[in-house]
Design an enzyme around this catalytic site. Structure first.
Site, PDB file in Angstrom:
ATOM      1  N   ASN A   1     -10.092  -0.347  -0.250  1.00 27.19           N
ATOM      2  CA  ASN A   1      -8.632  -0.197  -0.170  1.00 27.19           C
ATOM      3  C   ASN A   1      -8.017  -0.631  -1.500  1.00 27.19           C
ATOM      4  O   ASN A   1      -8.022  -1.815  -1.830  1.00 27.19           O
ATOM      5  CB  ASN A   1      -8.117  -1.064   0.989  1.00 27.19           C
TER       6      ASN A   1
ATOM      7  N   HIS B   1      -3.827   7.080   3.718  1.00 24.61           N
ATOM      8  CA  HIS B   1      -4.104   5.831   2.991  1.00 24.61           C
ATOM      9  C   HIS B   1      -5.547   5.422   3.263  1.00 24.61           C
ATOM     10  O   HIS B   1      -6.012   5.443   4.409  1.00 24.61           O
ATOM     11  CB  HIS B   1      -3.128   4.751   3.470  1.00 24.61           C
TER      12      HIS B   1
ATOM     13  N   CYS C   1       0.820  -1.229   0.000  1.00 26.15           N
ATOM     14  CA  CYS C   1       0.000   0.000   0.000  1.00 26.15           C
ATOM     15  C   CYS C   1       0.843   1.263   0.000  1.00 26.15           C
ATOM     16  O   CYS C   1       0.372   2.329  -0.399  1.00 26.15           O
ATOM     17  CB  CYS C   1      -0.932   0.010   1.213  1.00 26.15           C
TER      18      CYS C   1
END
Ligand code: UT7
Length: 327
Positions: free
Chosen positions: A284, A254, A113
């Site tokens: 996500n 994030h 990520c």
């Protein structure tokens, strides 16, 4: 020394929408659980035959258009992805071919990520030192292909998408990357991993049966680490720049879970109206999460000239970090 300017951003998500309602027909879950625990309402999923380099191609074209940069002007392409299209070669090669960016050197980085922020940091070093003039940094992920659709604790969380930015040198102070701060802790790798399918793991029918070729996560532990690590990365970025929370105009964290984001905001006393959130629409998207959010915040006019933007990222590895941008 030059400064690194964000010349243009772009993003692209597949057209197909997968709602929480749709997921409740695949696994034992419901909209109420998913939304209240994560803030996610829906996510995007690639169509049959649509690939990570296809998504990257579209987000890159938008970033290049915004940056007034032609494909043959690119000196380097960095693709951040944990879902490479092939084992060999890098997805960046496939993207280079699609863009016809014949003058670029290209490679992938896998920092899960956090890949895009790591990519920004790498690009910054080449540009500040004037070794490169135009670098395209892309985050692209096809997460829906690496999820265990029998594991309700992970398959509801992720989605597909891509975001990109073109960076170049400047002597001015607009849209410049002020700093990046990168951190890792490999001792916690086992909390979020795909155990099998690499060269170090037996590719057995048993491993396949256990779903070891797909994402496995200890959600609660990851949640705790994400809040702790992103908060501290923000504090370090602010401290080094001699800034405090009120100096920041837009916070782009994030996009994994809105509860993680609000926990960071509470800890840092960050006003919620300054936080950009789109996890409700995309889930996500791993390495694509930050560049999609950055691009949407820019195009929606939430980031304006003169704004200070703080970015925080966290993911498997664990790897995390922050970045400060003077828009
Ligand atoms: O990009 C970085 C990587 N990822 C993250 O940052 C994610 C970090 N973790 C999280 O976001 C959260 O931990 C989750 C959203 C994954 C889970 O939320 P939680 O509040 O930590 O739930 P839990 O794992 O403690 O599960 C609570 C209950 C369990 O049932 P029991 O054991 O209490 O009966 C789960 O089985 O919720 C159950 N559950 C579900 N129920 C309905 C787990 N997933 C689901 C689901 N639908 N999809």
């Amino acid at each position: 020394m030059k400064k690194t300017k964000i010349l243009g951003t772009g993003s692209y998500v597949p057209k197909k929408v997968l709602t929480n309602e749709d997921l409740s027909r695949i696994v034992d879950t419901d909209n109420e659980w998913i939304y209240s625990r994560t803030g996610i309402k829906e996510r995007r999923m690639v169509a049959e035959g649509e690939t990570g380099s296809d998504l990257a191609y579209h987000s890159s074209l938008k970033a290049m258009e915004a940056a007034h940069t032609a494909a043959d002007q690119l000196d380097m392409i960095i693709v951040a992805t944990l879902t490479p299209e092939k084992r060999l070669p890098a997805t960046a090669c496939l993207l280079q071919d699609k863009l016809k960016a014949k003058n670029a050197c290209v490679y992938d980085i896998n920092v899960a990520c956090s890949g895009f922020v790591y990519g920004l940091s790498i690009a910054d070093q080449y540009i500040k030192t004037e070794s490169m003039n135009r670098i395209l940094v892309v985050g692209t992920e096809v997460m829906t292909k690496i999820l265990n659709w029998k594991d309700r604790s992970t398959c509801v969380l992720f989605g597909d998408g891509s975001g990109a930015a073109v960076l170049g040198p400047t002597d001015q102070s607009e849209r410049v990357l002020l700093s990046t701060h990168l951190f890792s802790n490999g001792s916690l790798y086992h909390l979020l991993e795909i155990p099998a399918g690499g060269t170090g793991t037996e590719w057995t029918p048993d491993a396949f049966e256990r779903g070891d070729h797909l994402v496995k996560m200890k959600g609660k532990e990851v949640f705790r680490e994400a809040v702790e690590s992103m908060s501290s990365a923000c504090e370090i970025a602010l401290q080094k720049a001699n800034l405090t929370i009120p100096d920041i105009d837009v916070f782009i964290p994030h996009q994994a879970n809105s509860r993680i984001i609000y926990a960071i905001a509470k800890r840092l006393h960050f006003p919620e109206e300054k936080i950009f959130i789109n996890v409700d629409k995309y889930g996500n998207t791993s390495g694509a999460s930050i560049p999609i959010a950055l691009d949407e915040a820019v195009r929606q006019g939430k980031i304006k000239s003169g704004h200070k933007v703080l970015i925080a990222t966290f993911g498997a590895g664990f790897a995390w970090g922050s970045a400060l941008i003077q828009w």
